[in-house]
Design a protein around this motif. Structure first.
Motif, PDB file in Angstrom:
ATOM      1  N   ALA A  48       0.880  -1.258   0.080  1.00 50.82           N
ATOM      2  CA  ALA A  48       0.158   0.032  -0.141  1.00 50.82           C
ATOM      3  C   ALA A  48       0.776   1.111  -0.094  1.00 50.82           C
ATOM      4  CB  ALA A  48      -1.021   0.128   1.211  1.00 50.82           C
ATOM      5  N   ASP A  49       2.174   1.157  -0.443  1.00 57.42           N
ATOM      6  CA  ASP A  49       2.852   2.396  -0.700  1.00 57.42           C
ATOM      7  C   ASP A  49       3.150   3.326   0.535  1.00 57.42           C
ATOM      8  OD1 ASP A  49       3.661   2.174  -3.270  1.00 57.42           O
ATOM      9  OD2 ASP A  49       2.074   3.775  -4.110  1.00 57.42           O
ATOM     10  N   VAL A  50       3.472   2.550   1.590  1.00 53.88           N
ATOM     11  CA  VAL A  50       3.622   3.381   2.774  1.00 53.88           C
ATOM     12  C   VAL A  50       5.032   3.170   2.849  1.00 53.88           C
ATOM     13  CG1 VAL A  50       1.430   2.842   3.861  1.00 53.88           C
ATOM     14  CG2 VAL A  50       3.370   1.466   4.501  1.00 53.88           C
ATOM     15  N   PRO A  51       5.805   4.305   3.632  1.00 58.96           N
ATOM     16  CA  PRO A  51       7.485   4.220   3.701  1.00 58.96           C
ATOM     17  C   PRO A  51       7.882   3.133   4.485  1.00 58.96           C
ATOM     18  CG  PRO A  51       6.346   5.927   4.908  1.00 58.96           C
ATOM     19  CD  PRO A  51       5.261   5.372   4.243  1.00 58.96           C
ATOM     20  N   GLU A  54      10.156   3.237   7.899  1.00 61.67           N
ATOM     21  CA  GLU A  54       9.455   3.177   9.330  1.00 61.67           C
ATOM     22  C   GLU A  54       9.334   2.031   9.880  1.00 61.67           C
ATOM     23  OE1 GLU A  54       8.120   6.080  10.776  1.00 61.67           O
ATOM     24  OE2 GLU A  54       8.721   7.132   9.170  1.00 61.67           O
ATOM     25  N   GLY A  55      10.050   0.975   9.141  1.00 62.46           N
ATOM     26  CA  GLY A  55       9.981  -0.532   9.507  1.00 62.46           C
ATOM     27  C   GLY A  55      11.127  -0.770  10.723  1.00 62.46           C
ATOM     28  N   GLU A  56      10.634  -1.859  11.145  1.00 61.24           N
ATOM     29  CA  GLU A  56      11.590  -2.409  12.110  1.00 61.24           C
ATOM     30  C   GLU A  56      12.513  -3.619  11.350  1.00 61.24           C
ATOM     31  OE1 GLU A  56      11.591  -2.379  15.792  1.00 61.24           O
ATOM     32  OE2 GLU A  56      10.338  -0.558  15.403  1.00 61.24           O
ATOM     33  N   ILE A  57      13.581  -3.648  11.858  1.00 57.06           N
ATOM     34  CA  ILE A  57      14.499  -4.672  11.399  1.00 57.06           C
ATOM     35  C   ILE A  57      14.715  -5.862  12.338  1.00 57.06           C
ATOM     36  CG2 ILE A  57      16.933  -5.128  10.369  1.00 57.06           C
ATOM     37  CD1 ILE A  57      15.244  -3.011   8.980  1.00 57.06           C
ATOM     38  N   GLU A  58      14.464  -7.010  11.485  1.00 64.89           N
ATOM     39  CA  GLU A  58      14.669  -8.512  12.489  1.00 64.89           C
ATOM     40  C   GLU A  58      15.074  -9.220  11.287  1.00 64.89           C
ATOM     41  OE1 GLU A  58      11.267  -9.125  14.800  1.00 64.89           O
ATOM     42  OE2 GLU A  58      11.835 -11.477  14.651  1.00 64.89           O
ATOM     43  N   ASP A  59      16.414 -10.213  11.867  1.00 64.87           N
ATOM     44  CA  ASP A  59      16.527 -11.248  10.955  1.00 64.87           C
ATOM     45  C   ASP A  59      16.775 -11.086   9.481  1.00 64.87           C
ATOM     46  OD1 ASP A  59      17.031 -12.707  13.369  1.00 64.87           O
ATOM     47  OD2 ASP A  59      14.777 -13.585  13.072  1.00 64.87           O
ATOM     48  N   ALA A  61      15.529  -8.847   7.662  1.00 63.64           N
ATOM     49  CA  ALA A  61      14.114  -8.530   7.165  1.00 63.64           C
ATOM     50  C   ALA A  61      13.567  -7.065   7.663  1.00 63.64           C
ATOM     51  CB  ALA A  61      13.101  -9.508   7.261  1.00 63.64           C
ATOM     52  N   ILE A  62      12.829  -6.581   6.918  1.00 65.31           N
ATOM     53  CA  ILE A  62      12.201  -5.335   7.412  1.00 65.31           C
ATOM     54  C   ILE A  62      10.785  -5.520   7.393  1.00 65.31           C
ATOM     55  CG2 ILE A  62      12.145  -4.280   5.027  1.00 65.31           C
ATOM     56  CD1 ILE A  62      12.697  -1.535   6.447  1.00 65.31           C
ATOM     57  N   GLU A  63      10.343  -5.246   8.497  1.00 60.59           N
ATOM     58  CA  GLU A  63       8.655  -5.208   8.747  1.00 60.59           C
ATOM     59  C   GLU A  63       8.049  -3.945   8.538  1.00 60.59           C
ATOM     60  OE1 GLU A  63       7.328  -5.598  12.743  1.00 60.59           O
ATOM     61  OE2 GLU A  63       5.606  -6.807  12.147  1.00 60.59           O
ATOM     62  N   CYS A  64       7.016  -4.101   7.537  1.00 57.47           N
ATOM     63  CA  CYS A  64       6.205  -2.923   7.253  1.00 57.47           C
ATOM     64  C   CYS A  64       5.556  -2.539   8.381  1.00 57.47           C
ATOM     65  CB  CYS A  64       5.127  -3.200   5.880  1.00 57.47           C
ATOM     66  SG  CYS A  64       4.236  -1.826   5.628  1.00 57.47           S
ATOM     67  N   TYR A  65       5.373  -1.246   8.775  1.00 54.79           N
ATOM     68  CA  TYR A  65       4.699  -0.852   9.907  1.00 54.79           C
ATOM     69  C   TYR A  65       3.089  -0.915   9.795  1.00 54.79           C
ATOM     70  CZ  TYR A  65       3.572   3.723   8.159  1.00 54.79           C
ATOM     71  OH  TYR A  65       2.809   4.734   7.383  1.00 54.79           O
ATOM     72  N   MET A  66       2.838  -0.683   8.576  1.00 53.99           N
ATOM     73  CA  MET A  66       1.244  -0.552   8.435  1.00 53.99           C
ATOM     74  C   MET A  66       0.515  -2.010   8.655  1.00 53.99           C
ATOM     75  SD  MET A  66      -1.095   1.538   7.726  1.00 53.99           S
ATOM     76  CE  MET A  66      -0.565   2.926   6.953  1.00 53.99           C
ATOM     77  N   MET A  70       6.703  -8.716   6.348  1.00 52.81           N
ATOM     78  CA  MET A  70       8.052  -8.875   6.373  1.00 52.81           C
ATOM     79  C   MET A  70       8.716  -8.882   4.847  1.00 52.81           C
ATOM     80  SD  MET A  70       8.690  -8.881   9.800  1.00 52.81           S
ATOM     81  CE  MET A  70      10.490  -9.149   9.726  1.00 52.81           C
ATOM     82  N   PHE A  71       9.943  -8.167   4.875  1.00 51.51           N
ATOM     83  CA  PHE A  71      10.434  -8.282   3.608  1.00 51.51           C
ATOM     84  C   PHE A  71      11.934  -8.738   3.660  1.00 51.51           C
ATOM     85  CE2 PHE A  71       6.744  -5.494   2.549  1.00 51.51           C
ATOM     86  CZ  PHE A  71       6.264  -5.822   1.437  1.00 51.51           C
ATOM     87  N   ASP A  72      12.296  -9.819   2.752  1.00 47.60           N
ATOM     88  CA  ASP A  72      13.782 -10.327   3.116  1.00 47.60           C
ATOM     89  C   ASP A  72      14.586  -9.118   2.492  1.00 47.60           C
ATOM     90  OD1 ASP A  72      16.300 -11.314   2.595  1.00 47.60           O
ATOM     91  OD2 ASP A  72      15.325 -13.215   2.877  1.00 47.60           O
ATOM     92  N   LEU A  73      15.597  -8.378   3.228  1.00 46.49           N
ATOM     93  CA  LEU A  73      16.420  -7.329   2.691  1.00 46.49           C
ATOM     94  C   LEU A  73      17.399  -7.760   1.707  1.00 46.49           C
ATOM     95  CD1 LEU A  73      17.522  -5.967   6.148  1.00 46.49           C
ATOM     96  CD2 LEU A  73      16.024  -4.886   4.511  1.00 46.49           C
TER      97      LEU A  73
END
Ligand code: FES
Length: 112
Positions: A48-51, A54-59, A61-66, A70-73
């Protein structure tokens, strides 16, 4: 086009995504330094095109806050719903203190 300098290594804090707009006049990206590596991803969530910055990093990957996808970096692949499309990932080169990113040549996405 070749990789362009976006920032320097010491400007990036571990696990703190930073957005850079209009890199090389082509696109917005987010740089993430984690586990000793630096990754460049597209700046906007594929759901949904959010920035993404703003996401958290874990393992690695980055988690979309909305909505929590999670997206693999390394690949841009979403690893959980609701996102089903990858985000772009760009090659990063560290040259001395400089962080170079080749936004004209995203890493081809391979479904696993
Ligand atoms: S906007 Fe990112 S998961 Fe929905």
């Amino acid at each position: 086009m070749a990789a362009v300098k976006v920032t320097t290594v010491d400007e990036l804090e571990d696990d703190t995504p930073v957005q850079f707009d209009d890199v090389d006049g082509l696109t917005d990206i987010v740089l993430v330094r984690t586990e000793g590596q630096t990754y460049a991803i597209g700046a906007w969530c594929s759901h949904a095109d959010v920035p993404m910055c703003e996401g958290e990093i874990e393992d690695c990957a980055i988690e979309c806050y909305m909505h929590g996808s999670m997206f693999d970096l390394r690949t841009g692949a979403p690893t959980n719903l609701p996102a089903t499309e990858p985000i772009p990932v760009y090659p990063v080169t560290i040259d001395g203190d400089d962080v170079l990113v080749d936004v004209a040549n995203p890493i081809p996405y391979k479904e696993s």
